[in-house]
Design an enzyme around this catalytic site. Sequence first.
Site, short mmCIF file in Angstrom:
data_model
loop_
_atom_site.label_atom_id
_atom_site.label_comp_id
_atom_site.label_asym_id
_atom_site.label_seq_id
_atom_site.Cartn_x
_atom_site.Cartn_y
_atom_site.Cartn_z
N ASN A 88 0.83 -1.21 0.00
CA ASN A 88 0.00 0.00 0.00
C ASN A 88 0.86 1.26 0.00
O ASN A 88 2.06 1.19 0.30
CB ASN A 88 -0.90 0.01 1.25
N CYS A 138 -4.65 -7.17 -4.44
CA CYS A 138 -5.12 -5.96 -5.12
C CYS A 138 -5.67 -6.38 -6.47
O CYS A 138 -4.92 -6.90 -7.31
CB CYS A 138 -3.94 -4.99 -5.27
N ASN A 180 -7.21 -4.47 -8.96
CA ASN A 180 -6.79 -3.60 -10.07
C ASN A 180 -5.29 -3.79 -10.32
O ASN A 180 -4.84 -3.81 -11.48
CB ASN A 180 -7.07 -2.13 -9.73
N GLU A 187 -9.92 3.22 0.89
CA GLU A 187 -8.96 2.12 0.90
C GLU A 187 -8.01 2.16 2.10
O GLU A 187 -7.32 3.16 2.33
CB GLU A 187 -8.11 2.12 -0.37
N ARG A 188 -7.98 1.01 2.80
CA ARG A 188 -6.98 0.79 3.87
C ARG A 188 -5.59 0.90 3.25
O ARG A 188 -5.34 0.40 2.17
CB ARG A 188 -7.20 -0.62 4.41
N CYS A 233 -11.36 0.34 -6.69
CA CYS A 233 -10.76 -0.71 -5.85
C CYS A 233 -11.30 -2.03 -6.39
O CYS A 233 -12.51 -2.28 -6.31
CB CYS A 233 -11.16 -0.50 -4.39
N THR A 277 -10.79 -5.37 -5.58
CA THR A 277 -11.36 -6.32 -4.63
C THR A 277 -12.61 -5.74 -3.98
O THR A 277 -13.52 -6.48 -3.59
CB THR A 277 -10.34 -6.69 -3.53
#
Length: 267
Positions: A64, A73, A75, A193-194, A203, A205
């Site tokens: 991240n 991830c 994408n 997003e975390r 995102c 997922t």
Amino acid sequence: MKQKFYKYHGAGNDFVLIDNRSGGFDVSRAHVAALCCRRTGVGADGLMLLENDPRELFRMRYFNADGGESTMCGNGGRCIVLFAHHLGIGGSRKRFSGIDGVHDAQILSADATAGEIRLGMIDVPRVEKFPDHYFLDTGSPHHVEFVPDVRREDVARKGAMIRRSDPYAAAGGTNVNFVEIVSDGRIRVRTYERGVEAETLACGTGATASALAAAVRSGSDCRNYRVDVEGGVLFVSFERTGDERFTNVTLTGPAQKVFEGCLAEKF
Ligand SMILES: N[C@H](CCC[C@H](N)C(=O)O)C(=O)O
């Protein structure tokens, strides 16, 4: 030797990609965060390493923007498949290993900069239902709640609050998705997003989690969802066995190479 890097995005979710098959890339939290910094680095939502794998075509490692190595991830998975294609690795179907298992991907179309990629996602054995939201893991953890109009949602504030709330805080947090039903088989999604600690333009997922939660919520037998996100359009398809077990889950959408470059000596 100067380190080459590549910049790709998938529906606006953007990444720095590194060919790390010879190893040696500095994955310290500080270095990855510095590269993803939008003011003094290359700038991205995340960074991915393409590495050798003992069994599959390659291995994908995802980090991240905060520098921490993280979970799958979607994408990014599509972008790394296009990146592998550009590196001349494998053919139109590529099987690679990720932190959540093995992924089969198909390049539906590709040229020197862009492509349309179908990515196989992991099976989802369970969708947890709560009075005001759903929780499921599509390779990354996702809190999903349905709202009348995503454009009216304060994603930054509400997303940050939910991401840090119990029970998520003790488990390393979660991604947060706000979902609007457009029609049967079509949803609009915005995601906090975390690890980016902000809303992203897409995102993967999260789009997948939102489509599966919409299927559980609607009870319809629709198996293909169009997911409109801030950065474009994604498509999620799946099979259902029983009420909440999802298999043959795929995420299809665009991947785009933006530029490539070399890091300065000291970077
Ligand atoms: N930030 C996520 C990982 C990236 C997910 C997102 N970029 C996607 O396309 O799935 C997490 O730490 O759970």
